[in-house]
Design a protein around this motif. Structure first.
Motif, PDB file in Angstrom:
ATOM      1  N   PHE A  23       0.846  -1.191   0.000  1.00 26.15           N
ATOM      2  CA  PHE A  23       0.000   0.000   0.000  1.00 26.15           C
ATOM      3  C   PHE A  23       0.874   1.230   0.000  1.00 26.15           C
ATOM      4  CE2 PHE A  23      -0.061  -2.203   4.043  1.00 26.15           C
ATOM      5  CZ  PHE A  23       0.261  -1.252   5.004  1.00 26.15           C
ATOM      6  N   SER A  24       0.332   2.301  -0.573  1.00 22.79           N
ATOM      7  CA  SER A  24       1.102   3.503  -0.874  1.00 22.79           C
ATOM      8  C   SER A  24       0.611   4.709  -0.099  1.00 22.79           C
ATOM      9  CB  SER A  24       1.001   3.823  -2.370  1.00 22.79           C
ATOM     10  OG  SER A  24       1.490   2.766  -3.145  1.00 22.79           O
ATOM     11  N   CYS A  25       1.511   5.669   0.047  1.00 25.24           N
ATOM     12  CA  CYS A  25       1.168   6.951   0.654  1.00 25.24           C
ATOM     13  C   CYS A  25       0.294   7.750  -0.317  1.00 25.24           C
ATOM     14  CB  CYS A  25       2.432   7.737   0.957  1.00 25.24           C
ATOM     15  SG  CYS A  25       3.506   6.942   2.169  1.00 25.24           S
ATOM     16  N   PHE A  26      -0.441   8.687   0.231  1.00 23.37           N
ATOM     17  CA  PHE A  26      -1.349   9.529  -0.545  1.00 23.37           C
ATOM     18  C   PHE A  26      -0.587  10.186  -1.694  1.00 23.37           C
ATOM     19  CE2 PHE A  26      -4.011  13.484  -0.915  1.00 23.37           C
ATOM     20  CZ  PHE A  26      -5.152  12.838  -1.383  1.00 23.37           C
ATOM     21  N   HIS A  27      -1.138  10.045  -2.892  1.00 26.82           N
ATOM     22  CA  HIS A  27      -0.534  10.571  -4.128  1.00 26.82           C
ATOM     23  C   HIS A  27       0.915  10.124  -4.308  1.00 26.82           C
ATOM     24  CE1 HIS A  27      -4.052  12.785  -5.066  1.00 26.82           C
ATOM     25  NE2 HIS A  27      -3.892  13.721  -4.143  1.00 26.82           N
ATOM     26  N   ARG A  28       1.268   9.002  -3.688  1.00 27.36           N
ATOM     27  CA  ARG A  28       2.629   8.453  -3.740  1.00 27.36           C
ATOM     28  C   ARG A  28       3.675   9.461  -3.283  1.00 27.36           C
ATOM     29  NH1 ARG A  28       3.687   3.334  -5.087  1.00 27.36           N
ATOM     30  NH2 ARG A  28       5.683   3.848  -5.979  1.00 27.36           N
ATOM     31  N   LEU A  29       3.284  10.311  -2.353  1.00 29.41           N
ATOM     32  CA  LEU A  29       4.231  11.251  -1.758  1.00 29.41           C
ATOM     33  C   LEU A  29       5.202  10.483  -0.859  1.00 29.41           C
ATOM     34  CD1 LEU A  29       1.706  14.050  -0.750  1.00 29.41           C
ATOM     35  CD2 LEU A  29       3.526  14.265  -2.456  1.00 29.41           C
ATOM     36  N   PRO A  30       6.444  10.927  -0.724  1.00 28.09           N
ATOM     37  CA  PRO A  30       7.428  10.212   0.109  1.00 28.09           C
ATOM     38  C   PRO A  30       7.230  10.502   1.601  1.00 28.09           C
ATOM     39  CG  PRO A  30       8.459  12.112  -0.888  1.00 28.09           C
ATOM     40  CD  PRO A  30       7.046  12.051  -1.440  1.00 28.09           C
ATOM     41  N   LEU A  31       6.078  10.132   2.114  1.00 27.50           N
ATOM     42  CA  LEU A  31       5.729  10.417   3.505  1.00 27.50           C
ATOM     43  C   LEU A  31       6.449   9.506   4.497  1.00 27.50           C
ATOM     44  CD1 LEU A  31       1.875  10.970   3.053  1.00 27.50           C
ATOM     45  CD2 LEU A  31       3.712  12.691   3.059  1.00 27.50           C
ATOM     46  N   LEU A  32       7.094   8.460   3.975  1.00 23.74           N
ATOM     47  CA  LEU A  32       7.842   7.524   4.819  1.00 23.74           C
ATOM     48  C   LEU A  32       9.346   7.679   4.595  1.00 23.74           C
ATOM     49  CD1 LEU A  32       5.483   4.487   4.248  1.00 23.74           C
ATOM     50  CD2 LEU A  32       5.822   5.667   6.428  1.00 23.74           C
ATOM     51  N   SER A  33       9.771   8.884   4.296  1.00 23.96           N
ATOM     52  CA  SER A  33      11.186   9.111   4.009  1.00 23.96           C
ATOM     53  C   SER A  33      11.990   9.526   5.248  1.00 23.96           C
ATOM     54  CB  SER A  33      11.342  10.169   2.914  1.00 23.96           C
ATOM     55  OG  SER A  33      10.753  11.388   3.322  1.00 23.96           O
ATOM     56  N   ALA A  58       7.990 -10.962   6.416  1.00 25.65           N
ATOM     57  CA  ALA A  58       8.875  -9.976   5.781  1.00 25.65           C
ATOM     58  C   ALA A  58       8.143  -8.652   5.660  1.00 25.65           C
ATOM     59  CB  ALA A  58       9.320 -10.445   4.400  1.00 25.65           C
ATOM     60  N   PHE A  59       8.923  -7.581   5.677  1.00 23.44           N
ATOM     61  CA  PHE A  59       8.360  -6.259   5.413  1.00 23.44           C
ATOM     62  C   PHE A  59       9.475  -5.340   4.945  1.00 23.44           C
ATOM     63  CE2 PHE A  59      10.031  -5.707   9.629  1.00 23.44           C
ATOM     64  CZ  PHE A  59      10.483  -4.395   9.655  1.00 23.44           C
ATOM     65  N   VAL A  60       9.089  -4.287   4.273  1.00 22.93           N
ATOM     66  CA  VAL A  60      10.011  -3.210   3.938  1.00 22.93           C
ATOM     67  C   VAL A  60       9.208  -1.918   3.893  1.00 22.93           C
ATOM     68  CG1 VAL A  60       9.807  -3.406   1.399  1.00 22.93           C
ATOM     69  CG2 VAL A  60      11.880  -2.439   2.414  1.00 22.93           C
ATOM     70  N   VAL A  61       9.819  -0.866   4.437  1.00 21.26           N
ATOM     71  CA  VAL A  61       9.232   0.465   4.381  1.00 21.26           C
ATOM     72  C   VAL A  61      10.047   1.256   3.370  1.00 21.26           C
ATOM     73  CG1 VAL A  61       8.593   2.523   5.679  1.00 21.26           C
ATOM     74  CG2 VAL A  61       8.672   0.308   6.836  1.00 21.26           C
ATOM     75  N   MET A  62       9.408   1.650   2.287  1.00 28.84           N
ATOM     76  CA  MET A  62      10.027   2.477   1.256  1.00 28.84           C
ATOM     77  C   MET A  62       9.533   3.915   1.450  1.00 28.84           C
ATOM     78  SD  MET A  62      11.940   0.366  -0.405  1.00 28.84           S
ATOM     79  CE  MET A  62      12.262   1.073  -2.020  1.00 28.84           C
ATOM     80  N   PRO A  63      10.154   4.892   0.802  1.00 25.63           N
ATOM     81  CA  PRO A  63       9.726   6.280   1.040  1.00 25.63           C
ATOM     82  C   PRO A  63       8.250   6.562   0.767  1.00 25.63           C
ATOM     83  CG  PRO A  63      11.863   6.250  -0.025  1.00 25.63           C
ATOM     84  CD  PRO A  63      11.370   4.828  -0.010  1.00 25.63           C
ATOM     85  N   GLU A  64       7.656   5.873  -0.206  1.00 20.90           N
ATOM     86  CA  GLU A  64       6.265   6.176  -0.554  1.00 20.90           C
ATOM     87  C   GLU A  64       5.344   4.965  -0.546  1.00 20.90           C
ATOM     88  OE1 GLU A  64       8.190   4.325  -3.254  1.00 20.90           O
ATOM     89  OE2 GLU A  64       8.876   6.402  -3.092  1.00 20.90           O
ATOM     90  N   HIS A  65       5.840   3.805  -0.131  1.00 20.50           N
ATOM     91  CA  HIS A  65       4.982   2.619  -0.040  1.00 20.50           C
ATOM     92  C   HIS A  65       5.615   1.591   0.891  1.00 20.50           C
ATOM     93  CE1 HIS A  65       7.805   1.155  -3.124  1.00 20.50           C
ATOM     94  NE2 HIS A  65       7.429  -0.053  -2.779  1.00 20.50           N
TER      95      HIS A  65
END
Length: 197
Positions: A23-33, A58-65
């Protein structure tokens, strides 16, 4: 202007199936950066896991998803897991932005066709949900998830990315989050077509 109709995501909650959720951040903004928001996500995932909702593999947190590979416990629906994880992160992030960056918060305003306005951290909908029914699928997806930061040029190795389970798998330590490695069937003997019960 009429917006195209969006298909509603259907979760196939077949007992025993492993899921790869994206799942992705709103408008694929890098909210997890930022480390702060990544930690909020890890904390929310830990809370859902502690509540006994799923086995986390497993998991990974990317900047926008984010990606999560997990197997829901008996009678737990994927939607319940998503609600626990996503709502916790949203509340913390929106509260933080309201206090520290009200101008940035305006970028997260979502106006529905009805005219109703709200602020969103996550993109509308449930994201992408793929059922994994064989060991081959599960191990391939875990490798894919862990290599995501390397493919994007964010890390030199999966273990060097702070916000994934790759280091936990490589070292046996539960950092940054405990994973359920003992509940993942082994590839030995090498029967990759083995299906989950």
């Amino acid at each position: 202007m009429t917006l195209p109709h969006r298909k509603r995501l259907v979760h196939f909650d077949s007992p025993g199936d492993v899921h790869c959720l994206t799942f992705s951040c709103f408008h694929r903004l890098p909210l997890l950066s930022k480390p702060r928001s990544c930690q909020w996500f890890v904390d929310a995932l830990a809370l859902a896991r502690q509540r006994g909702q799923f086995d986390l593999w497993a998991f990974v947190v990317m900047p926008e998803h984010v990606h999560i590979v997990m197997r829901p416990k008996q009678d737990v629906k994927v939607a319940q897991i998503l609600s626990t994880v996503k709502q916790s992160v949203s509340k913390k992030a929106l509260r933080y932005l309201a206090e520290t960056s009200p101008d940035f918060l305006a970028m997260l305003e979502d106006v529905r066709p009805s005219g109703r306005r709200s602020y969103r951290f996550w993109q509308r909908g449930g994201g992408y949900d793929r059922n994994l029914r064989s060991l081959r699928d599960v191990y391939e997806k875990i490798e894919y998830v862990h290599n995501n930061p390397v493919r994007r040029g964010l890390a030199t190795s999966p273990e060097s990315w702070n916000w994934s389970s790759a280091r936990a798998w490589a070292t046996g330590e539960n950092e940054p989050l405990e994973i359920d490695r003992d509940r993942l069937p082994s590839l030995m003997p090498l029967d990759l077509s083995q299906r989950f019960p």
